[in-house]
Motif scaffolding. Structure first.
Motif, PDB file in Angstrom:
ATOM      1  N   VAL A  31       0.849  -1.186   0.000  1.00  0.00           N
ATOM      2  CA  VAL A  31       0.000   0.000   0.000  1.00  0.00           C
ATOM      3  C   VAL A  31       0.887   1.239   0.000  1.00  0.00           C
ATOM      4  CG1 VAL A  31      -1.748   1.320   1.248  1.00  0.00           C
ATOM      5  CG2 VAL A  31      -1.852  -1.175   1.238  1.00  0.00           C
ATOM      6  N   ASP A  32       0.691   2.075  -1.000  1.00  0.00           N
ATOM      7  CA  ASP A  32       1.439   3.327  -1.096  1.00  0.00           C
ATOM      8  C   ASP A  32       0.677   4.380  -0.296  1.00  0.00           C
ATOM      9  OD1 ASP A  32       3.047   5.429  -1.792  1.00  0.00           O
ATOM     10  OD2 ASP A  32       2.291   5.597  -3.848  1.00  0.00           O
ATOM     11  N   ALA A  33       1.013   4.509   0.994  1.00  0.00           N
ATOM     12  CA  ALA A  33       0.249   5.367   1.910  1.00  0.00           C
ATOM     13  C   ALA A  33       0.869   6.753   2.011  1.00  0.00           C
ATOM     14  CB  ALA A  33       0.176   4.723   3.291  1.00  0.00           C
ATOM     15  N   HIS A  34       0.009   7.758   1.986  1.00  0.00           N
ATOM     16  CA  HIS A  34       0.430   9.147   2.149  1.00  0.00           C
ATOM     17  C   HIS A  34      -0.409   9.743   3.281  1.00  0.00           C
ATOM     18  CE1 HIS A  34       2.682   9.386  -1.773  1.00  0.00           C
ATOM     19  NE2 HIS A  34       1.973   8.268  -1.934  1.00  0.00           N
ATOM     20  N   TRP A  35       0.246  10.490   4.174  1.00  0.00           N
ATOM     21  CA  TRP A  35      -0.389  10.941   5.403  1.00  0.00           C
ATOM     22  C   TRP A  35      -0.608  12.446   5.375  1.00  0.00           C
ATOM     23  CZ3 TRP A  35      -1.786   7.360   9.143  1.00  0.00           C
ATOM     24  CH2 TRP A  35      -1.338   6.061   8.905  1.00  0.00           C
TER      25      TRP A  35
END
Length: 315
Positions: free
Chosen positions: A32-36
């Motif tokens: 999962v390419d997660a961005h916060w």
């Protein structure tokens, strides 16, 4: 599932490390390419969502309470975004999550539902209120209104809410009832002529279920292109007895016993009027506090309500 996921999270509700662990648990072996994107006290999610969309996210997870979910939904709907919405419920009410059966008190399960689930479209309500500095427009995913529900919000002790969760609202119920006096109102439904009525509480909803499994608007369906309206006018013991009978028996136990289906319609009574609308204009004889999804918008005397059908895709 989109490979790029944005998490718009309220740091007052959960730490990033805990959410990161929940994301890993939910994703398992999947990458999962997660961005916060962190919310701020004076901006509960709109700017963060805008940045999430600019990053190319195909799924935006709203991690917080009803205010965070509402802000994210508002930005997605106004932007006409192609991204899906997911919910990590971390608040007191978690009303939209409850109505859509999103797992509560289990961030990993909620994230898993959003990563793996098929999107469905839901409507969004919009309220335009007259404010001292001009008109303000706010979205609501679940309910909006004035009267008992709004006064419960203003009367609830924040410290108690932190300790007891949604049960803190029950403690404020007596004060909310006392503060909700019957006043004159004018209602114009779906572009029709305004009608004079008396009421102490008005609730318009996209969803119908509250905390504790209480169904206030039994016909409400967030995907039907309509909003459900409840106007309460009880004044005195007999009036309140009629209201309780209508809510608990007519539109509660009786429907349950009879196995009422989708064709059934909510029953009205002398003190409780149920209707269905797509637009609504409300004029109040006296200023009243107005709320959307549990957020206090302050006092107003004029409100315009409309629905945006299929405004969001939600998992």
């Amino acid at each position: 599932m989109s490979a790029r996921v944005a998490i718009v999270w309220n740091p007052s509700k959960a730490g990033r490390e805990d959410l990161e662990k929940a994301l890993v648990d939910a994703a398992g072996d999947s990458a999962v390419d997660a961005h916060w994107f962190e919310t701020a006290e004076d901006d509960p999610g709109r700017s963060a969502t805008r940045k999430a969309l600019e990053s190319g996210a195909g799924l935006v997870l709203a991690a917080g309470g009803d205010g965070t979910v509402r802000a994210v939904a508002e930005e997605l709907a106004e932007a006409g975004a192609s991204a899906d919405l997911g919910i990590i419920p971390l608040g007191t009410g978690n009303l939209l999550a409850r109505n859509l059966d999103v797992p509560l008190n289990d961030a990993a399960a909620a994230i898993s539902r959003a990563l793996e689930g098929e999107p469905r479209t839901i409507d969004l309500g919009w309220a335009t209120i007259a404010a001292p500095d001009g008109e303000e427009r706010h979205a609501f995913t679940v309910m909006a209104g004035f009267g008992i529900d709004a006064h419960m919000i203003t009367e609830t002790d924040d410290d108690l809410k932190d300790r007891a969760g949604w049960l803190a609202y029950v403690e404020s119920l007596g004060r909310a009832v006392s503060a909700s006096e019957v006043i004159g109102i004018e209602l114009a439904l779906d572009g029709g002529d305004a009608a004079q009525e008396q009421a102490h509480t008005l609730i318009v909803g996209n969803c119908g279920t509250l905390q504790g499994g209480i169904t206030l608007l039994p016909d409400a369906d967030p995907s039907d292109g309509e909003l459900d309206l409840l106007v309460l006018s009880a004044d005195g013991i007999a009036g309140w007895a009629d209201t309780l009978r209508n809510l608990v028996w007519d539109n509660g136990l009786k429907r349950l016993i009879s196995g009422g289906g989708a064709a059934d319609q909510a029953e009205s009574s002398e003190s409780a009027a149920h209707r269905r609308v797509t637009t609504l204009t409300i004029e109040l004889a006296e200023p009243r506090v107005f709320e959307v999804d549990g957020d206090d918008l302050g006092e107003t005397t004029r409100i315009g309500i409309e629905i945006q059908p299929a405004a969001l895709r939600i998992r």
